[in-house]
Write a protein that holds these residues in place. Structure first.
Motif, PDB file in Angstrom:
ATOM      1  N   LEU A  13       0.855  -1.203   0.000  1.00  0.00           N
ATOM      2  CA  LEU A  13       0.000   0.000   0.000  1.00  0.00           C
ATOM      3  C   LEU A  13       0.886   1.246   0.000  1.00  0.00           C
ATOM      4  N   GLY A  14       1.925   1.195   0.828  1.00  0.00           N
ATOM      5  CA  GLY A  14       2.855   2.321   0.919  1.00  0.00           C
ATOM      6  C   GLY A  14       3.586   2.570  -0.389  1.00  0.00           C
ATOM      7  N   ASN A  15       3.729   1.521  -1.208  1.00  0.00           N
ATOM      8  CA  ASN A  15       4.434   1.668  -2.490  1.00  0.00           C
ATOM      9  C   ASN A  15       3.498   2.076  -3.621  1.00  0.00           C
ATOM     10  N   GLY A  16       2.230   2.331  -3.305  1.00  0.00           N
ATOM     11  CA  GLY A  16       1.332   2.819  -4.349  1.00  0.00           C
ATOM     12  C   GLY A  16       0.493   1.747  -5.012  1.00  0.00           C
ATOM     13  N   VAL A  17       0.376   0.578  -4.390  1.00  0.00           N
ATOM     14  CA  VAL A  17      -0.508  -0.466  -4.919  1.00  0.00           C
ATOM     15  C   VAL A  17      -1.862  -0.272  -4.237  1.00  0.00           C
ATOM     16  N   LEU A  18      -2.937  -0.265  -5.024  1.00  0.00           N
ATOM     17  CA  LEU A  18      -4.264  -0.114  -4.413  1.00  0.00           C
ATOM     18  C   LEU A  18      -4.747  -1.487  -3.983  1.00  0.00           C
ATOM     19  N   ILE A  19      -4.935  -1.662  -2.688  1.00  0.00           N
ATOM     20  CA  ILE A  19      -5.396  -2.950  -2.171  1.00  0.00           C
ATOM     21  C   ILE A  19      -6.716  -2.702  -1.450  1.00  0.00           C
ATOM     22  N   ILE A  67       5.051  -6.227  -6.870  1.00  0.00           N
ATOM     23  CA  ILE A  67       3.848  -5.584  -7.434  1.00  0.00           C
ATOM     24  C   ILE A  67       4.196  -4.129  -7.749  1.00  0.00           C
ATOM     25  N   GLU A  68       3.909  -3.719  -8.981  1.00  0.00           N
ATOM     26  CA  GLU A  68       4.223  -2.332  -9.347  1.00  0.00           C
ATOM     27  C   GLU A  68       3.121  -1.393  -8.870  1.00  0.00           C
ATOM     28  N   ALA A  69       3.530  -0.167  -8.597  1.00  0.00           N
ATOM     29  CA  ALA A  69       2.561   0.861  -8.207  1.00  0.00           C
ATOM     30  C   ALA A  69       1.517   0.962  -9.308  1.00  0.00           C
ATOM     31  N   GLY A  70       0.272   1.194  -8.903  1.00  0.00           N
ATOM     32  CA  GLY A  70      -0.786   1.352  -9.898  1.00  0.00           C
ATOM     33  C   GLY A  70      -1.550   0.066 -10.152  1.00  0.00           C
ATOM     34  N   ALA A  71      -1.126  -1.054  -9.586  1.00  0.00           N
ATOM     35  CA  ALA A  71      -1.942  -2.275  -9.683  1.00  0.00           C
ATOM     36  C   ALA A  71      -3.113  -2.103  -8.723  1.00  0.00           C
ATOM     37  N   ASP A  72      -4.187  -2.831  -8.982  1.00  0.00           N
ATOM     38  CA  ASP A  72      -5.435  -2.656  -8.226  1.00  0.00           C
ATOM     39  C   ASP A  72      -5.952  -4.049  -7.853  1.00  0.00           C
ATOM     40  N   ALA A 118       2.064  -2.707 -13.486  1.00  0.00           N
ATOM     41  CA  ALA A 118       1.253  -1.512 -13.261  1.00  0.00           C
ATOM     42  C   ALA A 118      -0.041  -1.631 -14.054  1.00  0.00           C
ATOM     43  N   GLY A 119      -1.119  -1.121 -13.489  1.00  0.00           N
ATOM     44  CA  GLY A 119      -2.393  -1.120 -14.214  1.00  0.00           C
ATOM     45  C   GLY A 119      -3.094  -2.466 -14.231  1.00  0.00           C
ATOM     46  N   VAL A 120      -2.510  -3.476 -13.634  1.00  0.00           N
ATOM     47  CA  VAL A 120      -3.172  -4.796 -13.570  1.00  0.00           C
ATOM     48  C   VAL A 120      -4.330  -4.699 -12.583  1.00  0.00           C
ATOM     49  N   ARG A 121      -5.419  -5.375 -12.910  1.00  0.00           N
ATOM     50  CA  ARG A 121      -6.529  -5.468 -11.949  1.00  0.00           C
ATOM     51  C   ARG A 121      -6.737  -6.928 -11.583  1.00  0.00           C
ATOM     52  N   MET A 149       1.795 -11.233 -14.285  1.00  0.00           N
ATOM     53  CA  MET A 149       0.734 -10.509 -15.009  1.00  0.00           C
ATOM     54  C   MET A 149       1.347  -9.218 -15.498  1.00  0.00           C
ATOM     55  N   GLU A 150       1.355  -9.049 -16.822  1.00  0.00           N
ATOM     56  CA  GLU A 150       1.979  -7.846 -17.360  1.00  0.00           C
ATOM     57  C   GLU A 150       0.979  -6.697 -17.378  1.00  0.00           C
ATOM     58  N   GLN A 151       1.521  -5.519 -17.665  1.00  0.00           N
ATOM     59  CA  GLN A 151       0.742  -4.272 -17.552  1.00  0.00           C
ATOM     60  C   GLN A 151      -0.689  -4.372 -18.055  1.00  0.00           C
ATOM     61  N   ASP A 152      -1.592  -3.819 -17.314  1.00  0.00           N
ATOM     62  CA  ASP A 152      -3.005  -3.654 -17.699  1.00  0.00           C
ATOM     63  C   ASP A 152      -3.756  -4.958 -17.917  1.00  0.00           C
ATOM     64  N   ALA A 153      -3.191  -6.084 -17.539  1.00  0.00           N
ATOM     65  CA  ALA A 153      -3.957  -7.334 -17.640  1.00  0.00           C
ATOM     66  C   ALA A 153      -5.070  -7.286 -16.597  1.00  0.00           C
ATOM     67  N   ASP A 154      -6.159  -7.967 -16.893  1.00  0.00           N
ATOM     68  CA  ASP A 154      -7.358  -7.877 -16.060  1.00  0.00           C
ATOM     69  C   ASP A 154      -7.785  -9.285 -15.658  1.00  0.00           C
ATOM     70  N   MET A 155      -7.702  -9.584 -14.372  1.00  0.00           N
ATOM     71  CA  MET A 155      -8.138 -10.905 -13.914  1.00  0.00           C
ATOM     72  C   MET A 155      -9.426 -10.722 -13.144  1.00  0.00           C
ATOM     73  N   ARG A 156     -10.473 -11.357 -13.654  1.00  0.00           N
ATOM     74  CA  ARG A 156     -11.773 -11.210 -12.994  1.00  0.00           C
ATOM     75  C   ARG A 156     -11.915 -12.248 -11.882  1.00  0.00           C
ATOM     76  N   SER A 157     -12.997 -12.202 -11.164  1.00  0.00           N
ATOM     77  CA  SER A 157     -13.110 -12.997  -9.924  1.00  0.00           C
ATOM     78  C   SER A 157     -12.951 -14.500 -10.125  1.00  0.00           C
ATOM     79  N   PHE A 158     -12.534 -15.165  -9.066  1.00  0.00           N
ATOM     80  CA  PHE A 158     -12.499 -16.630  -8.970  1.00  0.00           C
ATOM     81  C   PHE A 158     -11.565 -17.294  -9.985  1.00  0.00           C
ATOM     82  N   CYS A 159     -10.392 -16.737 -10.173  1.00  0.00           N
ATOM     83  CA  CYS A 159      -9.415 -17.381 -11.067  1.00  0.00           C
ATOM     84  C   CYS A 159      -8.311 -18.008 -10.225  1.00  0.00           C
TER      85      CYS A 159
END
Ligand code: UD1
Ligand code: MG
Length: 463
Positions: free
Chosen positions: A255-261, A275-280, A295-298, A310-320
């Motif tokens: 969280l301190g490094n800018g990852v949204l948890i 985990i890069e800053a900007g992941a969610d 970064a930008g991964v959800r 998981m590379e930039q902006d990849a999107d993993m939806r629930s239950f994977c």
């Protein structure tokens, strides 16, 4: 600390860990999916690289197997007669090339940090202490060894089971954390004096403290207050508490490094995950091993990743569920997808609900969106895998590969019986069972021709 060749370390990891009630040796019990011992070794390694030995005994084969890179640094303690016997055994193997100082660390203190250990060893060596150990002051001293002092000076350590208030006086709350720094020339001669006349009938390393103090050696307890990172783990309850402490610490760091948890209290992240800053990331969710999240991964809730990138902006939806997988930039995965080891999704690929992959590659922009199994398969760029496609990769004895060319279109409910090749741009008709190659840009179809027959109305007498 200035590390020179005068310092070596030994980590005690030979015990059974009876109080854990588990067939696994205690030091292999995982915290956030990493064995307890790995934490201790990574705190000690930087202090004296290549000279951190591990004493193993109970299920030594399992411990060796979990740390193959440390072959050559194991010392066997065939019978586990107590921590004093453990030290004597370790010394038997180190004395050919004796270090001036020996750091001894119980293998069941995984929250110990490198900086704590470095400060402790540095101080002990600078002050030329003969025997020093880390102590804590706790409200509940539990089963720990209790430090005895007279006029402030350390006199000895008494194990909880041997403590007797009439002999030892009232408890002062100070306990032994099981981390020692020994000046070997002073302490090794005391080893033969350790006896086993105590409630457990074991040889205790802690007896060295009274032996050294009585001989006027320089003995010090380095008291670190009530730091919870230093309590040893002996029971499932202690393991669970330590793991929770570590979990919260790691989540805070990200969280301190800018990852949204989101829902951070339900997110579990292993200590080596990057985990890069900007992941969610939304909890509950687990990310372990050498996973790397760009970064930008959800990552939506209820996902579990192990050693997965998981590379930039990849999107993993629930239950994977993903293990040893690589998910490229901008891919969409799930909900409900399973990526087994060797699954690779190239940039922009989609893997939808109830799709399972194993040793399989989905090329750039390829799609397998519904209810499929892709095992031992290559899927070319932009190909489309219809719902219910199965690569039949196993013939009962061997595994075989399926190759699907770029831009191919596999109709729904197709069985591709491997080994088989589908050419670039080929189309496979829905419901086919494909056992032979389909050339590029052709239609492959193998299914019974549809017939429509009139229904015969049965007379009542035939029913
Ligand atoms: C030990 C200390 C206690 C201290 C506590 C801190 C002794 C006698 N007591 O108690 O003063 O407060 O740690 O956590 O040392 N081991 C071996 N070989 C053996 C016996 C043990 O390698 O023959 C290893 C175990 O695997 C473990 C470590 O030594 O990693 C400590 O043993 P454990 O049984 O956990 O000692 P504690 O009862 O916790
Ligand atoms: Mg212990």
């Amino acid at each position: 600390m200035d590390c020179d060749k005068s310092l070596s370390a030994v980590v005690f990891a030979a015990g059974k860990g009876t109080r854990m009630h588990s067939p696994l040796p205690k030091v292999l019990q995982p915290l956030l999916e990493e064995p307890m011992l790995r934490y201790v070794l990574s705190a000690a390694d930087p202090l004296c690289p290549g000279r951190v030995h591990t004493l193993i005994g109970h299920r030594a084969d399992l411990v060796r197997g979990a740390f193959p890179e440390r072959e050559g640094l194991f010392i066997a303690q065939d019978e586990q007669l107590g921590t004093g016997h453990a030290l004597a055994t370790a010394w038997g193997s180190l004395r050919g090339n004796p270090p001036e100082y020996l750091l001894v660390i119980n293998g069941d203190t995984p929250l110990l940090e490198e900086k704590t250990l470095a400060a402790f060893a540095g101080k002990s060596i600078r002050e030329r202490r003969d025997l020093s150990f880390i102590s804590l002051t706790l409200r509940d001293t539990g089963d720990f060894g209790l430090v005895l002092r007279r006029d402030g000076r350390v006199q000895g350590i008494v194990e909880a089971g041997d403590f007797n208030e009439r002999i030892h006086g009232p408890k002062n709350g100070e306990i032994n954390a099981g981390i020692y720094c020994l000046r070997t020339a002073a302490v090794v001669p005391l080893l033969p004096l350790i006896g086993n006349d105590n409630t457990k009938g074991e040889f205790y390393i802690t007896d060295l403290v009274a032996l050294a103090a009585a001989r006027g050696l320089s003995v010090e307890a380095c008291n670190l207050g009530d730091d919870p990172r230093l309590s040893g783990i002996n029971t499932p309850a202690e393991l669970s508490r330590s793991e929770e402490y570590l979990r919260a610490l790691i989540v805070e760091r990200h969280l301190g490094n800018g990852v949204l948890i989101r829902a951070p209290q339900s997110v579990r992240i292993g200590p080596a995950v990057c985990i890069e800053a900007g992941a969610d990331i939304t909890g509950p969710c687990e990310i372990y091993g050498r996973s790397r999240i760009g970064a930008g991964v959800r990552i939506a809730s209820h996902c579990r990743l192990q050693d997965t990138a998981m590379e930039q902006d990849a999107d993993m939806r629930s239950f994977c569920h993903a293990e040893q997988a690589v998910i490229g930039r901008g891919c969409i995965v799930g909900p409900y997808a399973r990526l087994r080891p060797g699954s690779v999704l190239e940039e922009g690929a989609h893997m939808g609900n109830f799709v399972e992959m194993k040793k399989a590659r989905l090329g750039k922009g390829a799609k397998a969106n519904h209810l499929s199994y892709l095992g031992d398969a290559e899927v070319g760029e932009g190909a489309n895998i219809g719902a219910g496609t199965i690569t039949c990769n196993y013939d009962g004895a061997n595994k075989h590969r399926t190759r699907i060319g770029a831009g191919a279109f596999i109709g729904s409910n197709t069985a591709l019986v491997a080994p088989v090749d589908i050419g670039n741009g080929a189309v496979v008709g829905a419901g086919s069972v494909i056992t032979r190659a389909v050339p590029a840009d052709s239609l492959g179809v193998s299914r019974a021709r549809q017939r429509s027959l009139p229904l015969r109305i049965m007379p009542a007498s035939e029913k």
